[in-house]
Design a protein around this motif. Structure first.
Motif, PDB file in Angstrom:
ATOM      1  N   VAL A 183       0.848  -1.191   0.000  1.00 56.71           N
ATOM      2  CA  VAL A 183       0.000   0.000   0.000  1.00 56.71           C
ATOM      3  C   VAL A 183       0.884   1.242   0.000  1.00 56.71           C
ATOM      4  O   VAL A 183       1.719   1.418   0.885  1.00 56.71           O
ATOM      5  CB  VAL A 183      -0.940   0.037   1.224  1.00 56.71           C
ATOM      6  N   ALA A 184       0.722   2.085  -1.019  1.00 54.60           N
ATOM      7  CA  ALA A 184       1.391   3.391  -1.080  1.00 54.60           C
ATOM      8  C   ALA A 184       2.902   3.312  -1.195  1.00 54.60           C
ATOM      9  O   ALA A 184       3.600   4.232  -0.784  1.00 54.60           O
ATOM     10  CB  ALA A 184       0.991   4.262   0.117  1.00 54.60           C
ATOM     11  N   GLY A 185       3.423   2.234  -1.794  1.00 60.29           N
ATOM     12  CA  GLY A 185       4.846   2.160  -2.115  1.00 60.29           C
ATOM     13  C   GLY A 185       5.737   2.417  -0.920  1.00 60.29           C
ATOM     14  O   GLY A 185       5.725   1.679   0.064  1.00 60.29           O
ATOM     15  N   GLY A 186       6.524   3.486  -1.000  1.00 57.02           N
ATOM     16  CA  GLY A 186       7.487   3.772   0.056  1.00 57.02           C
ATOM     17  C   GLY A 186       6.920   4.531   1.236  1.00 57.02           C
ATOM     18  O   GLY A 186       7.655   4.828   2.183  1.00 57.02           O
ATOM     19  N   VAL A 187       5.630   4.842   1.216  1.00 59.72           N
ATOM     20  CA  VAL A 187       5.024   5.596   2.323  1.00 59.72           C
ATOM     21  C   VAL A 187       4.733   4.629   3.471  1.00 59.72           C
ATOM     22  O   VAL A 187       4.001   3.653   3.284  1.00 59.72           O
ATOM     23  CB  VAL A 187       3.717   6.276   1.867  1.00 59.72           C
ATOM     24  N   PRO A 188       5.232   4.871   4.666  1.00 53.61           N
ATOM     25  CA  PRO A 188       5.080   3.895   5.763  1.00 53.61           C
ATOM     26  C   PRO A 188       3.713   3.957   6.436  1.00 53.61           C
ATOM     27  O   PRO A 188       3.601   4.118   7.659  1.00 53.61           O
ATOM     28  CB  PRO A 188       6.207   4.277   6.719  1.00 53.61           C
TER      29      PRO A 188
ATOM     30  N   SER B 254      12.384   0.256  -0.707  1.00 50.98           N
ATOM     31  CA  SER B 254      12.602   0.774   0.639  1.00 50.98           C
ATOM     32  C   SER B 254      11.606   0.169   1.621  1.00 50.98           C
ATOM     33  O   SER B 254      11.974  -0.200   2.747  1.00 50.98           O
ATOM     34  CB  SER B 254      12.456   2.298   0.622  1.00 50.98           C
ATOM     35  N   ALA B 255      10.341   0.048   1.198  1.00 52.55           N
ATOM     36  CA  ALA B 255       9.322  -0.539   2.076  1.00 52.55           C
ATOM     37  C   ALA B 255       9.582  -2.023   2.309  1.00 52.55           C
ATOM     38  O   ALA B 255       9.407  -2.524   3.420  1.00 52.55           O
ATOM     39  CB  ALA B 255       7.939  -0.329   1.469  1.00 52.55           C
ATOM     40  N   VAL B 256       9.991  -2.738   1.269  1.00 58.33           N
ATOM     41  CA  VAL B 256      10.297  -4.161   1.405  1.00 58.33           C
ATOM     42  C   VAL B 256      11.430  -4.363   2.410  1.00 58.33           C
ATOM     43  O   VAL B 256      11.352  -5.214   3.319  1.00 58.33           O
ATOM     44  CB  VAL B 256      10.667  -4.775   0.041  1.00 58.33           C
ATOM     45  N   VAL B 257      12.497  -3.596   2.263  1.00 62.42           N
ATOM     46  CA  VAL B 257      13.658  -3.773   3.137  1.00 62.42           C
ATOM     47  C   VAL B 257      13.341  -3.320   4.570  1.00 62.42           C
ATOM     48  O   VAL B 257      13.860  -3.890   5.539  1.00 62.42           O
ATOM     49  CB  VAL B 257      14.880  -3.047   2.565  1.00 62.42           C
TER      50      VAL B 257
END
Length: 428
Positions: free
Chosen positions: A133-138, A309-312
């Motif tokens: 959800v929302a790529g790199g947005v946490p 970035s979100a995956v890592v």
């Protein structure tokens, strides 16, 4: 440092390559933050010979993606996509093998998230999906952890970068939908078949996950009412601007005594609202908590760097031993709420008609609105097109949505209407 966290990576497309490059570039920093190194040891993809711009010879290659669950690894990362098929098989076999699972696959989680969350809890491993959800947005971490003490009153936002790129481009340049869609496809923002994006399906997948996290409910993608942007005209965007609004495709969810409300639909957003100023292929999510107030999460919703970035970030959590339930509370504690009746919701609406330019048309529309109990705040008629049709736009006073639906039903089949009306909700 302790022994490395060993990773198997399924899918070596844009995001998979980004994960490899990120670990290569920031490996030392990541190891310090995680408390141990994170290493990819096995990979799988459809084309072994493809040049991906990174050295692949250092990894064990597994031809059968679903066999990665049997590799000598701690975590499997799935970047294949698809709600079923190899991705789902890999998820099930990984969790059954007692290994943690990280995915960016919102479609699979929207359809099978409850099953997979239960499997992860049974095995005592992690199921994480920040990149879904929302790529790199946490935003997943923000709802699951940062706002965990709050009762979330509603969650909503711009969940599809392709649609936001198209709408903000139409807004800035006055161009029509088809023209801007073609440009988005040429730039790689839209797929050759853009239906999942422009018809709201992608945003609906994401909304069902946000709703589960926000309200402690079982993911219920089948209850999301989804409509996209393919029928929005440049004239609608110009009309909205004249009224002090901008058009955005929003996903919105609220939980209440009448059930769980979930909808993806184009909205008129007041220019005073932060979402009105989110442009381009950007995602933004608003969560409203009873103690924390309004939270805004905004950033790049796609792309190799942000999504990697979100995956890592999920891998760092696992390396630290931070597991926790996938949907913020144990799967058995998630409630099964039925869908709320949208007709009972109250709000203002923008309704646009394309009509034949002849006497009596406005009276016919006004009569249908009157008979359905819809109060009209303003009515605008714009000049004739080459085919003799004109645009008529109505803004309603606040009232139940059921009344607007009944008015449109009364006008169904009218010889005065050219094409289907467009109904957009006004964000209140």
């Amino acid at each position: 440092m302790t022994k490395p966290l060993r990773i198997a990576l399924a899918g070596l497309g844009t995001v998979g390559g980004g994960v490899i490059r990120l670990l290569d570039t920031n490996g030392a920093l990541i190891a310090r933050r995680a408390g141990r190194p994170i290493e990819i040891v096995a990979v799988s993809a459809r084309d072994r010979s493809k040049d991906r711009g990174v050295d692949m010879t250092r990894f064990e290659w597994v031809d059968d993606t679903t066999a990665l669950a049997q590799a000598d690894v701690d975590v499997v990362v799935e970047l294949v996509g698809g709600s079923d098929g190899p991705a789902l098989t890999l998820a099930r076999t990984t969790l059954a093998a007692g290994k943690s699972f990280v995915t960016a696959n919102k479609a699979m989680l929207a359809h099978h998230g409850l099953e997979l969350a239960r499997a992860a809890e049974t095995a005592g491993v992690a199921l994480k999906f920040e990149a879904a959800v929302a790529g790199g947005v946490p935003v997943i971490k923000g709802l699951r952890e940062g706002a965990a003490a709050n009762e979330i009153e509603r969650v909503y936002g711009i969940l599809n970068g392709t649609c936001n790129f198209i709408l903000s481009k139409m807004e800035a340049e006055g161009r029509d939908f088809a023209d801007v869609l073609a440009e988005a496809q040429a730039l790689g923002f839209a797929e050759s078949d853009p239906s999942f994006d422009i018809d709201g399906v992608d945003a609906a997948h994401k909304l069902s996950l946000l709703a589960s996290l926000a309200f402690g409910t079982q993911p219920a993608f089948g209850d999301v009412a989804a409509a996209g942007i393919r029928h929005v005209l440049a004239a609608d965007i110009a009309e909205a601007a004249a009224l002090g609004y901008r058009v955005r495709l929003l996903g919105l969810a609220e939980a209440g005594p009448g059930g769980l409300f979930q909808r993806v639909h184009p909205h008129l957003v007041p220019v005073s609202h932060p979402l009105a100023h989110v442009t381009g292929a950007t995602n933004a999510v608003v969560a409203e908590g009873n103690f924390v107030g309004r939270l805004l999460f905004q950033g790049a919703g796609a792309g190799d760097g942000p999504t990697a970035s979100a995956v890592v970030a999920d891998l760092i959590d696992i390396a630290r031993g931070e597991f926790g339930p996938a949907f913020a509370m144990p799967a058995d504690a998630l409630t099964a709420q039925g869908p709320a009746d949208a007709g009972e919701r109250r709000g203002r609406a923008y309704v646009r008609f394309t009509v034949a330019d002849r006497v009596g048309v406005l009276a016919e529309i006004a009569a249908a609105m009157r008979d359905a109990g819809v109060s009209i705040e303003s009515l605008m008629q714009r000049g004739a097109h080459a085919d003799g049709s004109v645009l008529v736009a109505i803004v309603t006073h606040e009232g139940p949505e059921r009344s607007v639906a009944q008015a449109l039903e009364r006008l169904r089949g009218s010889q005065s209407l050219v094409g289907q009306p467009l109904w957009m909700h006004i964000l209140g």
